[in-house]
Design an enzyme around this catalytic site. Structure first.
Site, PDB file in Angstrom:
ATOM      1  N   SER A 625       0.836  -1.201   0.000  1.00 47.08           N
ATOM      2  CA  SER A 625       0.000   0.000   0.000  1.00 47.08           C
ATOM      3  C   SER A 625       0.869   1.249   0.000  1.00 47.08           C
ATOM      4  O   SER A 625       0.474   2.277  -0.540  1.00 47.08           O
ATOM      5  CB  SER A 625      -0.978  -0.004   1.168  1.00 47.08           C
ATOM      6  OG  SER A 625      -0.318   0.194   2.374  1.00 47.08           O
ATOM      7  N   ASP A 698     -18.746  -5.490  10.290  1.00 47.09           N
ATOM      8  CA  ASP A 698     -18.919  -6.642   9.409  1.00 47.09           C
ATOM      9  C   ASP A 698     -19.725  -6.153   8.218  1.00 47.09           C
ATOM     10  O   ASP A 698     -20.938  -5.977   8.307  1.00 47.09           O
ATOM     11  CB  ASP A 698     -19.651  -7.770  10.148  1.00 47.09           C
ATOM     12  CG  ASP A 698     -19.871  -8.963   9.220  1.00 47.09           C
ATOM     13  OD1 ASP A 698     -19.465  -8.885   8.023  1.00 47.09           O
ATOM     14  OD2 ASP A 698     -20.452  -9.966   9.667  1.00 47.09           O
ATOM     15  N   PHE A 699     -19.031  -5.921   7.135  1.00 53.73           N
ATOM     16  CA  PHE A 699     -19.709  -5.288   5.999  1.00 53.73           C
ATOM     17  C   PHE A 699     -20.683  -6.228   5.290  1.00 53.73           C
ATOM     18  O   PHE A 699     -21.423  -5.839   4.412  1.00 53.73           O
ATOM     19  CB  PHE A 699     -18.743  -4.627   5.024  1.00 53.73           C
ATOM     20  CG  PHE A 699     -17.656  -5.508   4.451  1.00 53.73           C
ATOM     21  CD1 PHE A 699     -17.864  -6.829   4.126  1.00 53.73           C
ATOM     22  CD2 PHE A 699     -16.404  -4.951   4.201  1.00 53.73           C
ATOM     23  CE1 PHE A 699     -16.854  -7.602   3.572  1.00 53.73           C
ATOM     24  CE2 PHE A 699     -15.388  -5.719   3.647  1.00 53.73           C
ATOM     25  CZ  PHE A 699     -15.613  -7.048   3.342  1.00 53.73           C
ATOM     26  N   HIS A 717     -12.480  -7.409  -5.015  1.00 56.49           N
ATOM     27  CA  HIS A 717     -11.946  -8.574  -5.739  1.00 56.49           C
ATOM     28  C   HIS A 717     -11.810  -9.812  -4.843  1.00 56.49           C
ATOM     29  O   HIS A 717     -11.581 -10.896  -5.319  1.00 56.49           O
ATOM     30  CB  HIS A 717     -10.617  -8.225  -6.439  1.00 56.49           C
ATOM     31  CG  HIS A 717      -9.435  -8.127  -5.541  1.00 56.49           C
ATOM     32  ND1 HIS A 717      -8.142  -8.254  -6.015  1.00 56.49           N
ATOM     33  CD2 HIS A 717      -9.326  -7.923  -4.209  1.00 56.49           C
ATOM     34  CE1 HIS A 717      -7.294  -8.124  -5.007  1.00 56.49           C
ATOM     35  NE2 HIS A 717      -7.980  -7.915  -3.915  1.00 56.49           N
TER      36      HIS A 717
END
Ligand SMILES: C[S@@+](CC[C@H](N)C(=O)[O-])C[C@H]1O[C@@H](n2cnc3c(N)ncnc32)[C@H](O)[C@@H]1O
Length: 806
Positions: A625, A698-699, A717
């Site tokens: 990153s 928690d999406f 992804h």
């Protein structure tokens, strides 16, 4: 010296240069530094009779023959090993008849010499873009130059040639004399004989023209290409030029922020009244704020030298080219992506507009056709260090593969290397090719002139070739083996990273024994590992036989600011190899092989792995990153983004980097409890106080907070379509009115990187990479639309989403 050779010296007016002669190395050197060939004899020809003697000598001794004028062809065919090289440079006379506007040009003249002589009378023909290019090679392959839209290709202004045949006859060919031969030499290259004189029709040009470079920064590249495409669609014949994708030079006239960076330069020229040109070129010059606008009245001879500072003789060169049938936005995206990730500062790509006078010549008037394409793209990879070769070539091939779908299917032989008989056929099309083969049989049945883009007299020989090659002239089984070796290369790199060889070399070159002791290795075996890796650009040997760092090996070191060492070690982990060993399971069943191998999902595995493995994973993700964030921040302006939620921010420092750059922003990093527990300390250390929160989430259920901007960096992804749509829906529900989603992903565009990452997602996670269209569908399913797609200089792409009802 054999007696025949000594008589050759006596028989010719020029001279013979052999190995050992003080000038031998000078005369055997060509433009492309990759070519290092040693002919047996270099015949410096002073007359057509010398050329005939040289040909006869080669034939008598069964030696290959090559012909050299400028030596600029990227194939390096001008000089062959153990051959007779006919060097035409001494025949460089240029005679101008200003009244009839005619020029007689010797077969060894270069464009600098020709242009200078013709410009004395304000005359020119379309000529090469680098002055040391030979007139002969360029003209016989057709001849592209800045003037081509106004006066056609160089060969369109050719009136006649004097040519020495394989039998030593000196012939003249024109529309009325040996007309079939004249048809063939205009595009058919040096296949039929050695041209010793060219007669050209000249045209009034300059001496002052309007021209120069307008340089734009990387973020404007895509828009600039579109602007250029649309501008050229209606531009008058007087407009010439190209988009030049280059790295800005370290010169004072370039603003500091752009130096060394990929920039795009519109090289513009107007071959008409200067005042008129200023008006006509205005839309290209006033588009966006350029880094620098250098368009001004300029001598035509200086315009011809404009590209020279970036085309040094002796660099390693590998070129590809295509005539483009169209230039849709997807093709532009590919051009942007590759030119912005160019591996060498010397590399350049030219996008040349065609049309105008060039397109109005009858396709059948001569061997060269291919007049219908609106653009010609020329990818010229250039680099200095031979150790970089592998990397440069693979970038060039990938770039070429990406633009090939937009090609007319032809090939421009002057701009490419030896790509095999298939490409030569494609350049002419079947009918013209047959006609050329017939001409070859008539004038050169023994293929004496074979050192070129060759048209063999036996057409069958060419027919067989495509079956064995990969279409680029590589022997197919070898090409396959090279790809299979990829596993060895990857493993060797991972082990080198694990052994920390790069870290040991940070202080300077070390002996193999020192390195072996420090890394705990068998010296001989370590030497073999390093030798293998040095063939792909990692590590090199000094003159004292010590091991030293290379630009590629340096980024394996954890101390490097853009280190990918931890990524290499992570990819080398046993669990990753075990998962990939079961790729077939994934392919057969469509499910992640990792679950099968470890008996658990990746997420559970990550939460329970050993502290050492866990630390490596964190380090690899943070390292990745670190340099990807920079490209995201350069591509997208977060100012005014309000409160930002970095959904599944994980170990990335993206949110920290965004907030650090703008004190008006605040944000929240959301992730699973196992992750938030780990990253809280680091977030605190960033010193952003109460501007940055870390909250569990928690999406797959919902987001715990509302936000103005929601970042989803490399998250979608990981998931199959249903789960990914669910995550996007949760994000949309958490979006404040007028808010946006910034999803960062690699897009499937047909290039290798995303396509293989897609397999990695399949094997480890059950996720997938997606194309722009697939992403649009996913966003649509979740009540969102993609308002904008923004490329970065890395493979990552930003998709900006808005709620559909916004
Ligand atoms: C590939 S990482 C991306 C991390 C980060 N955005 C980056 O670019 O490095 C995926 C992240 O999704 C998180 N994640 C997985 N399942 C999740 C869930 N149900 N709710 C929230 N986050 C989850 C993981 O913990 C991990 O941090």
């Amino acid at each position: 010296m054999p007696s025949d050779e000594s008589t050759l010296d006596n028989r010719i007016q020029g001279s013979v240069v052999r190995p050992g002669d003080p000038h031998y190395d000078e005369y055997r050197k060509v433009f492309n530094g990759m070519i290092d060939r040693r002919p047996s004899l270099i015949v410096r020809c002073a007359s057509p009779a010398d050329v005939a003697e040289g040909i006869a000598h080669a034939r008598r001794h069964g030696l290959p023959l090559s012909v050299r004028s400028g030596g600029h062809g990227v194939t390096g065919d001008a000089v062959l090993d153990d051959s007779v090289c006919l060097d035409l440079r001494p025949m460089n006379s240029v005679t101008i008849d200003p009244d009839r506007r005619r020029a007689l040009v010797g077969g060894g003249a270069n464009w600098g010499e020709f242009d200078a002589a013709a410009q004395e009378y304000g005359l020119a023909v379309t000529g090469g873009r680098i002055r040391s290019t030979g007139v002969a090679g360029l003209t016989l392959g057709s001849g592209s130059g800045w003037l081509e839209r106004k006066f056609g290709l160089t060969c369109d202004s050719l009136l006649s040639v004097e040519l020495v045949t394989a039998d030593g006859d000196v012939l003249r060919a024109s529309e009325t004399e040996n007309s079939e031969l004249f048809w063939g030499v205009r595009g058919g290259g040096g296949n039929f004989g050695v041209v010793t004189t060219f007669e050209f029709q000249l045209h009034p040009v300059g001496p002052q023209v309007l021209g120069g470079l307008v340089m734009y920064p990387p973020f404007q590249v895509a828009d600039l290409i579109r602007q250029f495409r649309d501008f050229m669609a209606t531009a008058p014949d007087e407009v010439g030029g190209a988009l030049a994708f280059i790295s800005a030079p370290d010169e004072p006239f370039v603003p500091e922020f752009a130096r060394g960076k990929p920039v795009v330069g519109a090289t513009l020229a107007y071959f008409g009244p200067i005042e008129e040109g200023i008006e006509v070129l205005r839309p290209m010059r006033e588009f966006g704020p350029p880094v620098r606008d250098m368009v001004a009245p300029i001598a035509y001879t200086d315009l011809q030298g404009l590209l020279e500072p970036s085309n040094h003789e002796g660099m390693q060169n590998y070129w590809k080219a295509e005539f483009l049938a169209e230039l849709p936005d997807e093709a532009i995206d590919h051009i942007v992506r590759f030119t912005q990730t160019v591996p060498s500062r010397l590399t350049q790509t030219l996008l040349m507009p065609l049309g105008g006078a060039l397109a109005r010549v009858d396709n059948n008037a001569m061997a060269f056709g291919q007049r219908e394409a609106p653009f010609n793209i020329h990818i010229m990879s250039m680099w200095e260090d031979a150790a970089d070769t592998e990397r440069q070539i693979s970038w060039t091939r990938e770039f070429h593969r990406a633009v090939q779908p937009y090609s007319t299917g032809g090939a421009y032989l002057n701009f490419i290397g030896n790509e095999g008989g298939d490409r030569i056929k494609a350049a002419f099309g079947p009918e013209k090719y047959e006609r050329l083969v017939r001409l070859k049989r008539r004038y050169d049945p023994s293929n004496v002139f074979a050192g070129n883009q060759n048209i063999p007299p036996q057409a069958e020989a060419v027919e067989e070739e495509p079956k064995e090659t990969d279409g680029q002239g590589h022997f197919a089984p070898l090409a396959v083996l090279e790809l299979l070796n990829g596993m060895w290369v990857a493993r060797a790199l991972q082990v080198a990273a694990h052994l920390r060889i790069a870290e040991q070399l940070a202080g300077g070159p070390r002996t193999l024994t020192e390195l072996a002791t420090e890394c705990g290795c068998d010296p001989a075996a370590l030497g073999r590992l390093i030798s293998a890796l040095s063939t792909v650009g990692f590590f090199a040997r000094t003159a004292e036989d010590k091991i030293q760092q290379t630009p590629l090996s340096a980024v394996l070191s954890d101390d490097h600011p853009q280190s990918v060492g931890a990524v290499a070690r992570l990819f080398g982990s046993n669990w990753q190899w075990q998962a990939w060993s079961q790729l077939e399971h994934s392919v057969r069943n469509g499910e992640p092989a990792l679950d099968q191998v470890l008996g658990t999902s990746l997420l559970e595995f990550l939460d329970t792995m050993s502290p050492d493995d866990g630390a490596l994973f964190d380090q690899a993700m943070t390292g990745l990153s670190r340099f990807l964030n920079r490209t995201i921040l350069n591509a997208y302006d977060f100012s005014g983004a309000g409160r930002i939620a970095d959904v599944s921010g994980g170990h990335s420092t993206l949110l920290i980097d965004i907030l650090a750059g703008d004190p008006s922003l605040s944000g929240v990093l959301l992730d699973r409890p196992a992750i938030t527990a780990k990253v809280r300390g680091r977030v605190r250390e960033a010193g952003l106080g109460d501007r940055l929160d870390v909250v569990d989430c928690d999406f797959l259920r919902s987001l715990p907070e509302q936000a103005d901007t929601i970042v989803l960096n490399r998250v979608l992804h990981d998931w199959d379509d249903d789960a990914a749509a669910g995550i996007l829906r949760a994000c949309r529900d958490a979006l404040r009115p007028g808010g946006r989603i910034v999803a960062v992903e690699q897009l499937m565009t047909g290039d290798k990187r995303a396509a293989f990452l897609d397999l990695q997602m399949l094997v480890l996670r059950g996720g997938r990479e997606r194309s722009r269209e697939e992403m649009a569908e996913l966003f649509g399913r979740s009540g969102l639309r993609i308002a904008e797609t923004i490329n970065t200089t890395s493979p990552m792409c930003l998709l900006i989403g808005h709620a559909l009802d916004d």
